[in-house]
Design an enzyme around this catalytic site. Structure first.
Site, PDB file in Angstrom:
ATOM      1  NE  ARG A 104     -19.086 -50.437  16.287  1.00  0.00           N
ATOM      2  CZ  ARG A 104     -19.354 -51.631  16.820  1.00  0.00           C
ATOM      3  NH1 ARG A 104     -20.597 -51.929  17.165  1.00  0.00           N
ATOM      4  NH2 ARG A 104     -18.408 -52.513  17.021  1.00  0.00           N
ATOM      5  CB  ALA A 147     -10.005 -49.186  -0.404  1.00  0.00           C
ATOM      6  CB  CYS A 197     -15.023 -48.303   8.187  1.00  0.00           C
ATOM      7  SG  CYS A 197     -13.821 -48.552   9.495  1.00  0.00           S
TER       8      CYS A 197
END
Length: 449
Positions: free
Chosen positions: A52, A188, A50
């Protein structure tokens, strides 16, 4: 073949851009094969989290744009959208980058341990796809060794130091009965995920996740035994919240003062802790004017995070030194490996010369030629063939005045420099003698005429 690390991360790109280049875990094997075939790569591994997306790749050329072109085509992303956010690390910098990433030194949360598991997943997927060779295999092993040594020999992971952790710490200062409390998380992304993780570790009673994309909210909620909802449901469920943490990419406030005011009335003015981590802000600042609302922004937490960061700078410095040590070890291995390949090639060529010359000598003997003359021819021919290439190289270096190259060649060929100098002096003396003799001969010839 040059090594590259090409990608983007939380420092270089916002979530929206990072999401566009993220790889689906189930399809990563096919992506690896595609990258290898379309770029001509010898080896390739893809790290996608999330925070990279990075491609570690060995190419038969020095043009990383081939990889960038493949990446944007494969992910169906406009190159103009992502190009400003991409970075390219080459050779030693690429090696160092993977080691720093594995040790958590390049993470959103300094020293966070989750990244090592993600790097190992990338390694295993590349290995299973048949896309790892000796160079990347060894590099990943050095990266794992760095991460282990950093964990063992420094305090880099002793205490969590993130905005998310600071937020949960502040919430606990307001509510001492966490297991009885409900938290509503708006968004989120990575930050909210970290908040959810820390809330769970601190024993929060219930977690509700509200997001524009309900599927993403469900995935996050399920991972933390929580409940998902859409942003449309947020005003109706807000009265349940003792703790509200919001971090979205919205350009307009998600929660207005009126919505918060109605929620507080429905709660019969029980205190509500609200933390707005978004920039621009998700919660109207006027909501914090109410007596029962404790509204904070990310700026209110920077002091806590900065203090913790300062307390771990020594550990970070130690970790960087470990990285540099492993980079040196890896480079030593690479150089030895490259030398081994050169030695094998040199020996193979010498053996090829020997076989060809021996075959020629055997034919001469079969024709009844004098064995002594054949041996003389064999030794002379083989010697000439073996020294031809080094001789050409030395002459070229001498012609350009490249003394460093000549010195390296002498050391490699184990030739005594003093012997060369004495030989050169002898040649000069002989030449001087010859010149003198010629001059005397000229004088004699002149006198006799």
């Amino acid at each position: 073949m040059p090594l590259f690390a090409i990608g983007l991360n939380h420092d270089s790109a916002p979530v929206a851009v990072r999401e566009s280049l993220a790889f689906n875990a189930e399809a990563l094997g096919d992506a690896l094969q595609s990258a290898r075939s379309e770029t001509g790569a010898d080896e390739v591994a893809i790290l996608s989290t999330c925070n990279r997306t990075e491609i570690y790749i060995r190419l038969p050329h020095t043009d990383p744009e081939v990889v960038i072109g493949w990446l944007t085509r494969h992910q169906r992303v406009d190159l103009r959208k992502v190009r400003p956010h991409l970075y390219v690390r080459r050779s030693t910098e690429a090696m160092r980058h993977l080691m720093r990433v594995s040790a958590g030194l390049d993470s959103l949360v300094l020293g966070e341990p989750q990244i090592l598991g993600q790097v190992k997943d990338a390694y295993h997927k590349a290995a299973n796809a048949g896309c790892l060779g000796a160079v990347l295999e060894r590099l990943f092993q050095h990266a794992f060794a760095v991460a282990k040594q950093v964990r063992t020999d420094t305090d880099i992971g002793s205490n969590p130091i993130s905005v998310a952790f600071a937020a949960v710490t502040m919430a606990k200062q307001i509510f001492d009965d966490f297991p009885k409390r409900t938290a509503v998380l708006v968004g989120a992304g990575e930050t909210i995920e970290l908040v959810a993780r820390h809330l769970g570790q601190q024993g929060i009673g219930q977690v509700l996740v509200a997001n524009r994309n309900v599927e993403r909210a469900k995935r996050l909620a399920e991972a933390h035994d929580g409940e998902a909802m859409s942003l449309n449901d947020l005003p109706r469920r807000l009265p349940e919240a003792d703790v509200v943490v919001s971090s979205t990419g919205s350009s307009l406030p998600i929660l207005g003062k009126g919505t918060v005011e109605r929620a507080v009335r429905a709660r019969r003015h029980k205190p509500m802790f609200m933390l707005d981590l978004a920039v621009p802000r998700d919660i109207e600042p006027e909501a914090g004017e109410m007596d029962d609302v404790y509204l904070y922004t990310v700026d209110d937490l920077r002091g806590v995070v900065a203090e913790n960061m300062r307390s771990r700078q020594d550990a970070a410095t130690q970790a960087e030194a470990i990285v540099e040590q492993q980079v040196r070890h890896y480079l030593e291995w690479r150089r030895a490996r490259d030398a081994g390949e050169a030695i094998r090639s040199f020996r193979s060529r010498a053996e090829s010369y020997a076989r060809a010359t021996r075959a020629q000598a055997a034919r001469q003997l079969s024709r009844g030629e004098d064995p002594f003359e054949v041996i003389e021819w064999l030794t002379h021919t083989l010697t000439r063939r073996l020294v031809h290439a080094p001789t050409v190289g030395l002459r070229a270096a001498a012609a350009t005045g490249d003394r460093t190259r000549i010195q390296h060649a002498l050391e490699t060929l184990a030739i005594d420099q003093q012997l060369v100098e004495r030989s050169s002096e002898g040649d000069d003396s002989q030449q001087a003698g010859a010149d003198g003799g010629a001059a005397r001969g000229d004088r004699r010839a002149a006198g006799g005429s």
